[in-house]
Design a protein around this motif. Structure first.
Motif, PDB file in Angstrom:
ATOM      1  N   GLU A 120       0.816  -1.216   0.000  1.00  0.00           N
ATOM      2  CA  GLU A 120       0.000   0.000   0.000  1.00  0.00           C
ATOM      3  C   GLU A 120       0.852   1.269   0.000  1.00  0.00           C
ATOM      4  O   GLU A 120       0.576   2.202  -0.742  1.00  0.00           O
ATOM      5  N   ILE A 127      -2.019   5.661  -6.584  1.00  0.00           N
ATOM      6  CA  ILE A 127      -3.308   5.178  -6.093  1.00  0.00           C
ATOM      7  C   ILE A 127      -4.470   5.727  -6.916  1.00  0.00           C
ATOM      8  O   ILE A 127      -5.482   5.049  -7.099  1.00  0.00           O
ATOM      9  N   GLY A 131      -6.534   2.664  -7.738  1.00  0.00           N
ATOM     10  CA  GLY A 131      -7.402   2.496  -6.583  1.00  0.00           C
ATOM     11  C   GLY A 131      -8.867   2.754  -6.882  1.00  0.00           C
ATOM     12  O   GLY A 131      -9.221   3.361  -7.887  1.00  0.00           O
TER      13      GLY A 131
END
Length: 181
Positions: A120, A127, A131
Motif C-alpha cells: 500500500e 493510487i 485504486g
C-alpha cells in the motif's frame, strides 16, 4: 480470523457469527434439494470434462481453430486449441539464478493480493490510477470529519446482496465437502 497460506503470508478472512434458526420442513426440503443439485452439478461437470477429452482426442491431429460440424441438423461451432502451461519451481530458480532471477519476473496478481498490505505505501503515488473508493475508508473519513456525507450524495449506489453457501459439515475437523455460491 487470519489463515496462514503455504507461502507464510497472511490472508485476511472475515469471521461470521453462528446463526441460530429453526429448520422448518420447507427449509429442510430446500436444503436437501440444494445438496442434491450440487451433487448433480458436480457429476455434470465431470461428464462434461470427459466429453471434452473425447472431442479433443478426435481433433488432436488438427491445428487449433474453429470446427463447424452439423450434428442431427444442429449447426455447431467448436473452438479447439492447445496451450502449454509452465509451472516453475520458484525456489530452485531463485537459488540458481541469484540476482538474475529478477530479470524473469512479471507482476503476479495473486501475489500482489497476498502482499497488498505491504504494498500500500509503495503504491501510494499511483493510487489515483489503480485504486477505487473503499467503503470503510469513506466511513472513517466522514467519522473523523475529513469529508462530509453530502460530498457523497448521489455519487454512489448502495445494493445489498445476499450470499449463501451450503455444504456438508464434517465434525472431525476435515472442513466442508462442497460449497456453492
Amino acid at each position: 480470523m487470519e489463515m496462514t497460506v503455504n507461502t507464510n503470508q497472511q490472508v485476511q478472512r472475515k469471521e461470521y457469527e453462528r446463526i441460530e434458526a429453526e429448520v422448518t420442513a420447507e427449509v429442510e426440503n430446500a436444503l436437501l434439494r440444494y445438496l442434491e443439485i450440487q451433487k448433480i452439478s458436480k457429476e455434470l461437470e465431470e461428464e462434461k470434462a470427459r466429453l471434452q477429452e473425447k472431442v479433443s482426442a478426435h481433433l488432436s491431429d488438427k491445428k487449433g481453430g474453429f470446427w463447424y460440424p452439423v450434428v442431427k441438423g444442429i449447426p455447431l461451432k467448436v473452438r479447439y486449441f492447445r496451450e502449454t502451461e509452465v509451472e516453475y519451481d520458484e525456489t530452485a530458480l531463485r537459488f540458481r539464478l541469484g540476482e538474475k532471477y529478477r530479470k524473469i519476473l512479471k507482476p503476479d496478481l495473486k501475489k500482489i493480493r497476498l502482499n497488498l498490505r505491504e504494498l500500500e505505501k509503495i503504491l501510494e503515488p499511483v493510487i489515483d490510477k489503480i485504486g477505487s473508493p473503499d467503503r470503510d475508508m469513506v466511513k472513517n473519513a466522514i467519522e473523523i470529519g475529513a469529508l462530509r456525507p453530502e460530498d457523497f450524495a448521489g455519487a454512489f449506489k448502495k445494493q445489498t446482496r445476499t450470499r449463501l453457501a451450503v455444504m456438508r459439515f464434517q465434525q472431525d475437523g476435515g472442513g466442508p465437502v462442497s460449497e456453492s455460491r
